[in-house]
Design an enzyme around this catalytic site. Structure first.
Site, PDB file in Angstrom:
ATOM      1  N   GLU A 127       0.892  -1.053   0.008  1.00 16.63           N
ATOM      2  CA  GLU A 127      -0.128   0.066   0.195  1.00 16.63           C
ATOM      3  C   GLU A 127       0.848   1.413   0.047  1.00 16.63           C
ATOM      4  O   GLU A 127       2.012   1.158   0.250  1.00 16.63           O
ATOM      5  CB  GLU A 127      -1.038  -0.046   1.259  1.00 16.63           C
ATOM      6  N   ASN A 159       1.391   5.104   1.887  1.00 15.17           N
ATOM      7  CA  ASN A 159       0.824   5.966   3.076  1.00 15.17           C
ATOM      8  C   ASN A 159       1.138   7.281   2.551  1.00 15.17           C
ATOM      9  O   ASN A 159       2.257   7.569   2.091  1.00 15.17           O
ATOM     10  CB  ASN A 159       1.533   5.828   4.116  1.00 15.17           C
TER      11      ASN A 159
END
Ligand code: ADP
Ligand code: ADP
Ligand code: MG
Length: 669
Positions: free
Chosen positions: A288, A290
């Site tokens: 992912e 951030n």
């Protein structure tokens, strides 16, 4: 550049942002809840605005209150820190509408990267290596099993809206699928109000390695190396380091270039982090992105010399990046230890209360020498409340190589003195001495694998024992010398002077001779063959840390006075030491053991919290280790377990009750 900014956060990260703003001549506005009126970030800022009651949902998370505070103080821009509103697209949108600059990426980047299915789709389009899986919403168990079998077990069922390690389940075989799918979906629904889940391959024993990127609004994007964050508990990072002991130059470049490609694909600007998991063969997979400043950003700052917060300010103000990819050189090694208010020997249960004493090690370092940095948002006398994250400080060391950074971290942890609440310093110290950590053989399962029955305290090695015996003897000698000085008994003492003592430590007596011969060194001779130690220390009675050199090696030992002795702590091992004359030792061995008052008939609430559920009934027989009840505090559910076999006599509370610390939950017979 901005003249005044507001920091929509609290604690160490608010203080961290203020530090750079002040250096750049930018005025700062802090916001604070009622619980934080005395907090450090409020004191450090030029101005402060109260934004409501203690619960974050009524203060730090209320967008309109933050915007109102900007208008009231004339702040032109907002730095969101991490957590709270930092990855909230609606917040960025509303600020824009109000004419206030968001010090972070554009709204679309936040939106796309905030959703795991969307961000993975985006990543594969940008040719970033993603975990094998199927990028669609799973509708039912039958479909889930079909997809899992296509991918091959083990698989991970994941919430698309997930964060903070929630809404994830591993399935090792077909039997796990129905339950995993159901649990993941229901956790996603209750935590994020969004029950979309998808399935990807579960990478066995991976390492968590992430790339720091930095981009401006003119299309320039660079990466600042990696951080390894494989030491985690409950999917939360505990230790981070930069660089990673695992990456070679080629893998680093490949990961860096993919991270940059992804950032460019979303027209990213500001600082951001692309997280990967890396398997044993150095295959890496995107996890992912951030879209904010990361908790562990200091290790990157230490090895690159780049102030990431300054770069975020400059980018937000529209400046072009002055740094080019070739300017980024990784220099030395940096480690970060997250110091939490939690009890490592009781399953990392959070602790709250007043910091009666808070003495961090001294920060700083010489040019080109080792550096100690401590990012904190607390102060002595301040309070760790139940409302927010229980992180006390981020202690970082930077040195020429990994081993040296570890040595300096060990010493700095030994010198970090906290009294009044439970903390995890002994656990961090034990990690520093752990051979597997030292060898760099890490994985996200490290803590679970190395401490399968939980952490029970650091190991007392022969080395540690020798150091602690030596220091206890020196402490006693220093106090005696001082007493004699005060009562003027020093006159006529020969230059060479020796006394015999017995140090009682961890159930053993150690005979030592302490020799003074006029110089600055004390010699401590261990009679049991433990060696001779030349000691030079700095300590005045009452100081919580003894610092000195033992045979030329720097050592810090924590000292608390107890009745007739000292509680000393070194290398994460706290022990009581008693220093006797030979005669006293003979008599002491005849003394009966003191029996400790028995409070084990009660289960006491270890922190202020809310009873979520009770797992036992009155009259039930319980085995040691069985769970008794769940208490929620600091946004975490804590399972309280039986410490020994017993029978429940009476239950004094019910689910939904709010309890104070030490309130009786149940009584045993
Ligand atoms: P990092 O990756 O920077 O180490 P995390 O991703 O664990 O940090 O989270 C950073 C901060 O955001 C932490 O303070 C954490 O408590 C908070 N946080 C993470 N996920 C959530 C969430 N879903 N809701 C609220 N806060 C969160
Ligand atoms: P979050 O948004 O909750 O931080 P991440 O996707 O970043 O979720 O994953 C958090 C942690 O879970 C990772 O650091 C890693 O330890 C583990 N993890 C996530 N996905 C996988 C996977 N496919 N295989 C193995 N471990 C995983
Ligand atoms: Mg993550």
């Amino acid at each position: 550049m901005f003249k005044k900014i507001l920091i929509a956060n609290r604690g160490e990260i608010a203080c961290r942002v203020i530090k750079t703003a002040r250096r750049m001549g930018i005025k700062t506005v802090a916001v604070y809840s009622d619980a934080d009126a005395q907090a450090l970030h409020v004191r450090e800022a030029d101005e402060a605005v109260n934004i409501g009651p203690a619960p974050a949902a009524e203060s730090y998370l209320v967008i309109d209150k933050i915007i109102e505070a900007c208008k009231q103080t004339g702040a032109e821009a907002v730095h969101p820190g991490y957590g709270f509103l930092s990855e909230n697209a609606k917040f960025a949108k509303k600020l824009k509408r109000a004419g206030i600059t968001f010090i972070g990426p554009n709204v679309r980047a936040i939106e796309v990267m905030g959703d795991k299915i969307e961000s993975k789709k985006f990543a594969s389009k940008a040719k970033v290596s993603t975990v094998p899986g199927v990028l669609g919403v799973i509708e039912n168990t039958k479909q889930a099993i079909e997809i899992a079998e296509e991918i091959g077990y083990p698989v991970m069922i994941k919430a698309s809206a997930g964060g903070g390690g929630k809404g994830m389940r591993v399935a090792h075989a077909r039997e796990d699928m129905a339950e995993g799918f159901r649990a993941s979906m229901s956790e996603a629904k209750s935590s994020f109000g969004d029950d979309r889940v998808f399935i990807e391959k579960f990478i066995v024993d991976p390492r968590h390695i992430e790339i720091q990127v930095l981009a401006d609004s003119h299309g320039n994007t660079i990466y600042l190396g990696e951080r390894e964050c494989s030491i985690q508990r409950r999917n939360q990072k505990v230790l981070e380091e930069a660089p990673s002991p695992f990456l070679d130059e080629e893998t680093r470049r490949a990961m860096g270039e993919q991270a940059v490609a992804l950032a460019k694909a979303v027209k990213y600007q500001s600082a951001g982090t692309v997280e990967f998991i890396v398997d044993r063969h150095k295959n890496f997979y995107f996890l992912e992105m951030n879209t904010r400043l990361q908790v562990e950003h200091p290790v990157t700052e230490l090895i690159t010399g780049v102030d990431l917060v300054e770069q975020m300010f400059r980018v937000a103000a529209g400046e072009k990046l002055k740094l080019k990819q070739d300017d980024i050189k990784l220099n030395g090694w940096a480690i970060e230890s997250r110091i939490y208010a939690e009890d490592p020997v009781r399953g990392f249960l959070p602790s709250t209360g007043r910091l009666v004493r808070y003495r961090p090690p001294e920060e700083g370092g010489e040019e080109d020498g080792p550096v100690i940095r401590n990012d904190t948002g607390v102060f002595e006398g301040g309070e760790i409340s139940i409302y927010y994250d229980p992180m006390i400080a981020k202690l970082c060391t930077h040195a020429s190589d990994r081993q040296s950074a570890i040595t300096h971290m060990s010493r700095a942890l030994d010198a970090f003195y906290i009294e009044g609440i439970q903390h995890n310093i002994s656990f961090l110290s034990a990690l520093m001495r752990h051979p597997r950590w030292q060898s760099g053989d890490l994985s996200t399962g490290f803590i679970a694998e190395e401490y399968p029955d939980g952490f029970t305290g650091g190991e007392l090695t022969d080395d540690l024992r020798a150091t602690m015996v030596t220091v206890a003897a020196v402490l006693d000698h220093t106090e005696n010398t001082r007493r004699r000085g005060i009562t003027d008994q020093m006159g006529g003492r020969p230059v060479r002077f020796a006394v015999e003592r017995v140090v009682h430590l961890a159930g053993q007596d150690h005979g030592v001779e302490i020799v003074e011969d006029g110089g600055p060194l004390l010699k401590v001779v261990h009679r049991d063959g433990g060696g001779d130690f030349a000691v030079q220390g700095v300590w005045v009675p009452g100081k919580p840390v003894w610092s000195g050199q033992i045979n030329g090696r720097t050592a810090n030992v924590q000292v608390t006075r107890i009745l007739n002795g000292y509680r000393i702590s070194h290398g994460g091992v706290p022990l009581d030491a008693y220093v006797f004359t030979k005669r006293e030792a003979e008599l002491a061995s005849l003394m009966p053991e003191i029996e400790i008052a028995d409070t084990s008939k009660f289960l006491l609430c270890p922190m202020p919290g809310l009873v979520v559920s009770i797992a036992v009934k009155e009259g039930q027989d319980i085995k040691a280790g069985e769970s008794l009840c769940v208490v929620e505090a600091m946004k975490m559910e804590n399972v309280l377990r039986a410490e020994r076999d017993c029978t429940v006599a009476e239950i004094k509370c019910a689910p939904g009750d709010s309890l104070a610390v030490d309130e009786v939950i149940m009584e045993f017979s």
